[in-house]
Design an enzyme around this catalytic site. Structure first.
Site, PDB file in Angstrom:
ATOM      1  CG  ASP A  12      13.156  -9.430  21.507  1.00  0.00           C
ATOM      2  OD1 ASP A  12      14.158  -8.352  21.121  1.00  0.00           O
ATOM      3  OD2 ASP A  12      13.568 -10.637  21.960  1.00  0.00           O
ATOM      4  CD  GLU A  14      15.003 -14.062  20.194  1.00  0.00           C
ATOM      5  OE1 GLU A  14      16.074 -14.215  19.689  1.00  0.00           O
ATOM      6  OE2 GLU A  14      14.930 -13.568  21.167  1.00  0.00           O
ATOM      7  CG  ASP A  61      27.148 -19.650  15.822  1.00  0.00           C
ATOM      8  OD1 ASP A  61      27.263 -20.617  16.252  1.00  0.00           O
ATOM      9  OD2 ASP A  61      28.096 -19.190  14.993  1.00  0.00           O
ATOM     10  CG  HIS A  66      16.571 -18.174  18.826  1.00  0.00           C
ATOM     11  ND1 HIS A  66      16.443 -19.571  18.491  1.00  0.00           N
ATOM     12  CD2 HIS A  66      17.130 -17.374  18.064  1.00  0.00           C
ATOM     13  CE1 HIS A  66      17.062 -19.516  17.233  1.00  0.00           C
ATOM     14  NE2 HIS A  66      17.250 -18.412  16.891  1.00  0.00           N
ATOM     15  CG  HIS A 162      18.585 -14.067  24.203  1.00  0.00           C
ATOM     16  ND1 HIS A 162      18.453 -12.801  23.967  1.00  0.00           N
ATOM     17  CD2 HIS A 162      19.650 -14.455  24.617  1.00  0.00           C
ATOM     18  CE1 HIS A 162      19.529 -12.418  24.374  1.00  0.00           C
ATOM     19  NE2 HIS A 162      20.232 -13.241  24.756  1.00  0.00           N
ATOM     20  CG  ASP A 167      14.467 -11.412  25.631  1.00  0.00           C
ATOM     21  OD1 ASP A 167      14.611 -11.959  26.826  1.00  0.00           O
ATOM     22  OD2 ASP A 167      15.259 -11.532  24.786  1.00  0.00           O
TER      23      ASP A 167
END
EC number: 2.7.7.7
Length: 234
Positions: A12, A14, A61, A66, A162, A167
């Protein structure tokens, strides 16, 4: 289904922004990579986790999702500093990603910006998108990571924000359940290895064989029908 001895990497990322149109994704960059190794359907404990300085600001945003800030990343390595180790970690693996086009697009973009360019990691990894698997298993339903965790009774209450490594771990557990067939209806949060899967599958098989051989009474038939209704709903 793949050979279970294949090395699986659940991954995963970010990013600085959530725009999914690209590349070049409006010049957004990866700021965290989390990857966890699975072999023989068991977590090995080996992982690749790093934060990355993107050399650009994080959109507000995205930061709300995260929780990663520009100040936090100011002393972290650039992608070029971790690229070789990251590539060596994922190459020749089954790469498991949720909504793979998003993460793969960003990863390919990062590699393409290096002096030694790698155009497409799918040339070095077999990429499996768990979102596509989930949509086949649960057509018409919400198939986000949170929704799937709730559906499979995987606790994720600690997941306030997140994070790539957390994740990736949750996705690894989901992937094992989604690809294990009949066992996925047993919502035991302690199922983590192939031995438990085989034991549960054997138990289910015996239960169905038992019902076929011995004539059930009215109470047993009622319970059996309720059980079948439960399976259909799940």
């Amino acid at each position: 289904m793949m050979n279970n001895t294949q090395r699986i990497i659940v991954l995963d990322t970010e990013t600085t922004g959530m725009n999914s149109v690209g590349p070049p994704y409006l010049n957004h960059r990866i700021i965290e990579i989390g990857a966890i190794e699975i072999i023989n359907r068991r977590f090995t404990g080996k992982k690749f986790h790093t934060y990355i300085k993107p050399n650009r600001l994080i959109e507000s945003d995205a930061s709300k999702i995260h929780g990663i800030t520009d100040d936090f990343l100011s002393d972290k390595p650039s992608f070029k500093d971790i690229a070789k180790d990251f590539f060596n970690y994922i190459k020749n693996s089954e790469l498991i990603i949720h909504n793979a086009s998003f993460d793969v697009g960003f990863i390919n973009q990062e590699f393409s910006m290096l002096t030694k360019k790698i155009q497409d990691i799918s040339n070095f990894c077999n990429i499996i998108d768990t979102l596509k698997i989930a949509r086949k298993l649960f057509p018409g339903k919400k198939n986000t990571l949170d929704a799937l965790c709730m559906r499979y009774k995987i606790k994720n209450s600690h997941r306030v924000l997140h994070g790539a490594i957390l994740d990736a771990f949750l996705l690894g557990k989901l992937y094992l359940l989604m690809t294990s067939g009949q066992e996925s209806i047993i919502f035991n949060k302690n199922i983590q290895n192939e031995r438990n899967f085989r034991y549960i599958k054997k138990s289910i098989t015996k239960k169905h064989r038992f019902l076929k051989i011995i004539k059930a009474n009215k109470t047993e038939l009622k319970l059996h029908n309720e059980y079948l209704k439960f399976l259909k709903e799940k």
